[in-house]
Design a protein around this motif. Structure first.
Motif: not given
Length: 278
Positions: A4, A32, A77-78, A80
């Motif tokens: 991340k 991410d 790819i997230t 958030s």
């Protein structure tokens, strides 16, 4: 190594200067992105404003990251968000030190105390207290131009002092360099009376060969004089995009005590600073 990429935001444009760096790294490395905000209170008005801001930032970040994924149709790819309440530095540390490999990318100026590394500031505490995660610090100086139209990270400078501690940054910056096709320069600053230049050059040459075997393009430079001044001067002369170093080493890179090499580079230099705590 970078599951991340965590970007602390405080709803200010100054803190958002870190986003282009995070987008490029995450987009090229398949990491991410987490947009992290630490709210001062849980008052309804504060929360409502935060939700609207977060929604906008997730949307714009997703658009930017997609540009890096055009050549990787299967990559996902997230983007958030995460929220904490209370002290900004403690909230960042609480989220970041959760055990998964992360890179924290943050500006050193913003609404919530990211202020040119004044003693006691948010960024100062994050560097001193984080025990697990590398940290990329981006200076926010007033109005920042949009950097997304070009590659941001092309050249990195890695100061080494001959110690194992200073070398600990190499796997971290090496992985970024390999994925982003960055060129690395290894810099050793010595005192004329204290070092054998041939020995120093052999040391740096060996590391360049090791990095080349890992797919990283690396060269080296040897300079004499004050360590911090020479690092800053070389970075400026070569338009270095990033200085990568550990926060502990043989030549006073020592957990950012006042007057240390790293502290001076941060305060007086012009390049973003990538730090690994050892």
């Amino acid at each position: 190594m970078y599951t991340k990429v965590v970007v602390p935001l405080d709803c200010s444009p100054l803190a958002e200067v870190a986003l282009p760096y995070a987008e490029e790294i995450a987009g090229k490395m398949g990491s991410d992105i987490v947009l992290l905000t630490v709210l001062p209170t849980e008052e309804p008005g504060e929360v409502e404003n935060h939700l609207a801001y977060s929604k906008k930032m997730v949307s714009s970040t997703r658009i930017q990251v997609k540009k890096y994924l055009e050549a990787q149709p299967d990559a996902k790819i997230t983007i958030s968000t995460a929220t904490r309440t209370g002290n900004p530095a403690e909230g960042i540390l609480d989220y970041a030190d959760k055990g998964y490999p992360s890179l924290i990318v943050m500006a050193t100026h913003g609404r919530s105390g990211l202020s040119r590394w004044a003693i006691g500031s948010v960024a100062d505490k994050v560097v001193k207290d984080t025990s697990k995660q590398p940290l990329l610090l981006v200076r926010a100086k007033g109005n920042h131009p949009d950097m997304r139209a070009k590659r941001i990270l092309k050249k990195a400078l890695v100061p080494l002092d001959g110690s194992v501690a200073s070398e600990s940054v190499l796997p971290y910056i090496g992985e970024i360099a390999r994925n982003l096709d960055m060129e690395i320069t290894l810099l050793r600053v010595v005192h004329k009376a204290e070092h054998n230049f041939s020995e120093v050059e052999n040391y740096l040459r060996n590391w360049c060969e090791t990095l080349a075997e890992q797919g990283v393009n690396a060269g080296y430079e040897v300079r004499t004089g004050n360590a911090a001044e020479q690092i800053i001067n070389y970075a400026d002369e070569t338009a270095t995009d990033l200085i990568a170093m550990t926060t502990r080493g043989q030549t006073a890179i020592n957990m950012f005590s006042l007057g240390s090499v790293a502290q001076k580079i941060l305060m007086d230099g012009n390049s973003p600073l990538f730090l690994v705590k050892v």
